[in-house]
Design a protein around this motif. Structure first.
Motif, PDB file in Angstrom:
ATOM      1  N   TYR A 126       0.830  -1.205   0.000  1.00  0.00           N
ATOM      2  CA  TYR A 126       0.000   0.000   0.000  1.00  0.00           C
ATOM      3  C   TYR A 126       0.869   1.263   0.000  1.00  0.00           C
ATOM      4  CZ  TYR A 126      -3.697  -3.274   1.204  1.00  0.00           C
ATOM      5  OH  TYR A 126      -4.586  -4.321   1.188  1.00  0.00           O
ATOM      6  N   TYR A 148      -0.206  -1.315  -5.821  1.00  0.00           N
ATOM      7  CA  TYR A 148      -1.385  -2.080  -5.392  1.00  0.00           C
ATOM      8  C   TYR A 148      -2.117  -2.642  -6.608  1.00  0.00           C
ATOM      9  CZ  TYR A 148      -6.041  -2.975  -3.431  1.00  0.00           C
ATOM     10  OH  TYR A 148      -7.234  -3.553  -3.071  1.00  0.00           O
ATOM     11  N   GLU A 152     -10.863  -9.011  -7.921  1.00  0.00           N
ATOM     12  CA  GLU A 152     -10.243  -8.318  -6.792  1.00  0.00           C
ATOM     13  C   GLU A 152     -10.853  -8.707  -5.454  1.00  0.00           C
ATOM     14  OE1 GLU A 152     -10.445  -5.247 -10.191  1.00  0.00           O
ATOM     15  OE2 GLU A 152     -11.427  -7.107  -9.596  1.00  0.00           O
ATOM     16  N   ASN A 153     -12.158  -8.920  -5.416  1.00  0.00           N
ATOM     17  CA  ASN A 153     -12.834  -9.186  -4.146  1.00  0.00           C
ATOM     18  C   ASN A 153     -12.361 -10.458  -3.468  1.00  0.00           C
ATOM     19  OD1 ASN A 153     -14.273  -6.902  -4.646  1.00  0.00           O
ATOM     20  ND2 ASN A 153     -16.231  -7.900  -5.012  1.00  0.00           N
ATOM     21  N   SER A 176      -8.491  -9.167   2.888  1.00  0.00           N
ATOM     22  CA  SER A 176      -7.729  -8.135   3.583  1.00  0.00           C
ATOM     23  C   SER A 176      -8.639  -7.448   4.588  1.00  0.00           C
ATOM     24  CB  SER A 176      -7.212  -7.104   2.573  1.00  0.00           C
ATOM     25  OG  SER A 176      -6.572  -6.019   3.222  1.00  0.00           O
ATOM     26  N   ARG A 213      -9.735  -2.264   2.539  1.00  0.00           N
ATOM     27  CA  ARG A 213      -9.574  -2.130   1.095  1.00  0.00           C
ATOM     28  C   ARG A 213      -9.713  -0.670   0.681  1.00  0.00           C
ATOM     29  NH1 ARG A 213     -13.754  -6.767  -1.089  1.00  0.00           N
ATOM     30  NH2 ARG A 213     -12.418  -8.595  -0.793  1.00  0.00           N
ATOM     31  N   LYS A 215     -11.195   1.836  -2.042  1.00  0.00           N
ATOM     32  CA  LYS A 215     -12.361   1.652  -2.911  1.00  0.00           C
ATOM     33  C   LYS A 215     -12.686   2.926  -3.701  1.00  0.00           C
ATOM     34  CE  LYS A 215     -14.725  -1.603  -2.836  1.00  0.00           C
ATOM     35  NZ  LYS A 215     -15.696  -2.218  -1.913  1.00  0.00           N
ATOM     36  N   ARG A 255     -12.936  -4.196   7.030  1.00  0.00           N
ATOM     37  CA  ARG A 255     -13.560  -5.503   6.868  1.00  0.00           C
ATOM     38  C   ARG A 255     -13.299  -6.449   8.046  1.00  0.00           C
ATOM     39  NH1 ARG A 255     -14.848  -6.944   1.908  1.00  0.00           N
ATOM     40  NH2 ARG A 255     -14.013  -9.051   2.159  1.00  0.00           N
TER      41      ARG A 255
END
Length: 529
Positions: free
Chosen positions: A257, A263, A300-301, A305, A308, A310, A334
């Motif tokens: 990141y 990324y 990607e989903n 992690s 995320r 977004k 998440r």
């Protein structure tokens, strides 16, 4: 306190700036399993009374047909956001007949993979893609893992805040690039400190034995004499550990990141390059789709992690394409367990603390990550997930090992000025009180939700399933008694009908394009990132 954090706090303490913090934008996505009267996973289809799971704005399903997901619109007011979530629960209970919503993250009684129906979304290409993606997840990780529920917390700062910050930092570079870099800094700090959220709010220290039937590859201990429940004595959030949303295949996927480009490039490669372990599952051969592709990630989903970056994607656009096009718009947390002790799974105090934590992560210095930093993050998360309440537990810091209690109190102390600013912006004292309440949990682990679950299981002589079922039934009665206003009832009825019409229109349009062509066009976007 770091120089950057102090400068940021000083700037936001200005009366012309403090009010900007009242515009924090939040959205909640909360998952709940549907149960039958026996407390087993419901085998019934998603009821038409809740509209189309494909196109409904507020009510959809996640992996399983029985795993409901409730979505609140973006809101700047904590109370109204929670009221909306309560309204969605209330409307849903009008349509559930004798079924109940499970109130915990770890699932109810499940009967292996064969007893977990994969979600259905209709016959359109977009619906087929969602179904095939879930079939792929089932093959790769097992369906039972997909019955674990959680809460996703979406967070962003208002545009006026970014205008002020960009101006104060000399308007260097493009404004959106500046915003993206600041959100990346938030994410790096979040990854460093997210163990604290797991300790404070983890609510999955135990599981029903049916979840692990046939699986002996774990370190859980029987909670009761006949092993109806398994647990970690000092565990906090098994959902965030090896039993939950972790993947051995993804262990070597190092996602950085430090820059958006890095990324996007890393995840794009994981989506485009075949992964030998998944070659055995059909991905379009002779028209047979049991997964979208045989790469490490289908989309990607699939990358698991706790946070995320977004951006809202346009119709048919990939999430990575949206980020490349417009930069980071908001972040998605998440790692929040569903709290069985509250009707909605979280409450206003927890949201206030999340806001304080995230704003602190945004404002504080956030150096780039390196391999040593990533190793400390992984070790700390694993330790807190499995042993977070263990007396004398040490975590990893750049300076060496430190006691969890000392690190936790130091973090909370650093967050106090941020909480004070948020209280000033919102003309209340709830943010400082939320931080104070968390300090008490550091001092006394028995105040944490994970400890309370095990304590009540012990005191009431109940296995995990029976305890969670009792709370599920209590909240079911709460929402069945609750009334919607005439306007709110009409709004949900209208959205139900609109969603059904929208699904029908999508299915009518699908006749002109094969699913294979649709999927090829979707994946072709990755070639141009």
């Amino acid at each position: 306190m770091s120089d950057q954090l102090q400068r940021s706090l000083d700037a936001l303490a200005d009366p012309d700036s403090t009010h900007l913090l009242a515009g924090i934008q939040r959205g909640i996505e909360k998952e709940s399993l549907r149960l039958n009267e026996e407390g087993k996973l419901a085998q019934t289809p998603h009821t038409r009374g809740l509209g189309s799971a494909l196109t409904h704005d507020f009510i959809t399903t996640d992996y399983s047909e029985a795993l409901l997901e409730f979505i609140t619109p973006v809101d700047t007011n904590i109370q109204s956001g929670l009221e909306t979530l309560a309204d969605i629960h209330t409307f849903t209970y009008q349509k559930l007949d004798d079924e109940t919503l499970w109130c915990a993250s770890m699932p109810c009684i499940v009967n292996g993979d064969e007893g977990i129906p994969v979600a259905e979304y209709g016959s359109s290409n977009v619906a087929t893609m969602k179904k095939v993606y879930r079939l792929g997840l089932g093959h790769r990780y097992g369906r039972i893992m997909q019955t674990i529920a959680g809460i996703h917390y979406n967070f962003s700062m208002p545009e006026a805040f970014w205008d002020k910050c960009w101006e104060a930092d000399g308007r260097q570079g493009e404004r959106q690039d500046y915003i993206t870099e600041r959100y990346l800094g938030l994410i790096r700090n979040f990854k460093r400190h997210s163990w604290l959220l797991i300790y404070l709010f983890g609510a999955s220290p135990a599981v029903c034995a049916s979840f692990l039937r046939g699986n002996t590859d774990h370190d859980l201990q029987p909670f009761d004499g006949d092993a109806r429940s398994l647990h970690m004595p000092y565990g906090t959030s098994l959902r965030m550990g090896d039993l939950g949303y972790n993947s051995s295949a993804q262990k070597d996927l190092t996602v950085c990141y430090n820059s958006l480009d890095r990324y996007v490039t890393t995840l794009r490669s994981a989506i485009m390059q075949p992964h030998a372990d998944y070659a055995e599952f059909p991905s379009g051969q002779d028209g047979n789709y049991e997964q979208l592709n045989d790469s490490l990630l289908q989309i990607e989903n699939e990358f698991y992690s706790p946070i995320r970056p977004k951006r809202v994607a346009r119709s048919g656009e990939t999430p990575l394409g949206a980020l490349r096009r417009g930069g980071i718009e908001y972040i998605e947390v998440r790692c929040v367990d569903v709290n069985p002790f509250t009707p909605l799974g979280l409450d206003g105090e927890q949201i206030r603390f999340l806001d304080t934590f995230l704003l602190y992560c945004l404002l504080a210095d956030s150096p780039d990550c390196d391999e040593a930093d990533l190793a400390r993050q992984t070790a700390n998360m694993q330790a807190v997930v499995t042993r977070g309440r263990e007396p004398g537990l040490n975590l990893q810091a750049a300076e060496g090992e430190q006691a969890l209690t000392a690190m936790g109190q130091s973090l909370l102390q650093a967050m106090k000025p941020v909480a004070k600013l948020l209280d000033a912006a919102n003309h209340e004292s709830g943010y400082c009180n939320a931080v104070l309440d968390q300090r008490a949990k550091i001092d006394d682990p028995e105040l944490t939700p994970s400890a309370r679950i095990l304590r009540e299981m012990r005191e009431k002589d109940l296995p995990f399933f029976r305890l969670a079922m009792a709370y599920s039934q209590e909240w079911a009665q709460h929402f069945r008694r609750r009334q919607l206003s005439t306007e709110t009832q009409a709004r949900f009825n209208d959205e139900t009908q609109r969603s059904l019409t929208a699904q029908a229109e999508l299915e009518a349009a699908t006749d002109t394009e094969s699913f294979t062509d649709y999927l090829n066009q979707f994946y072709d976007q990755y070639n141009h990132l």
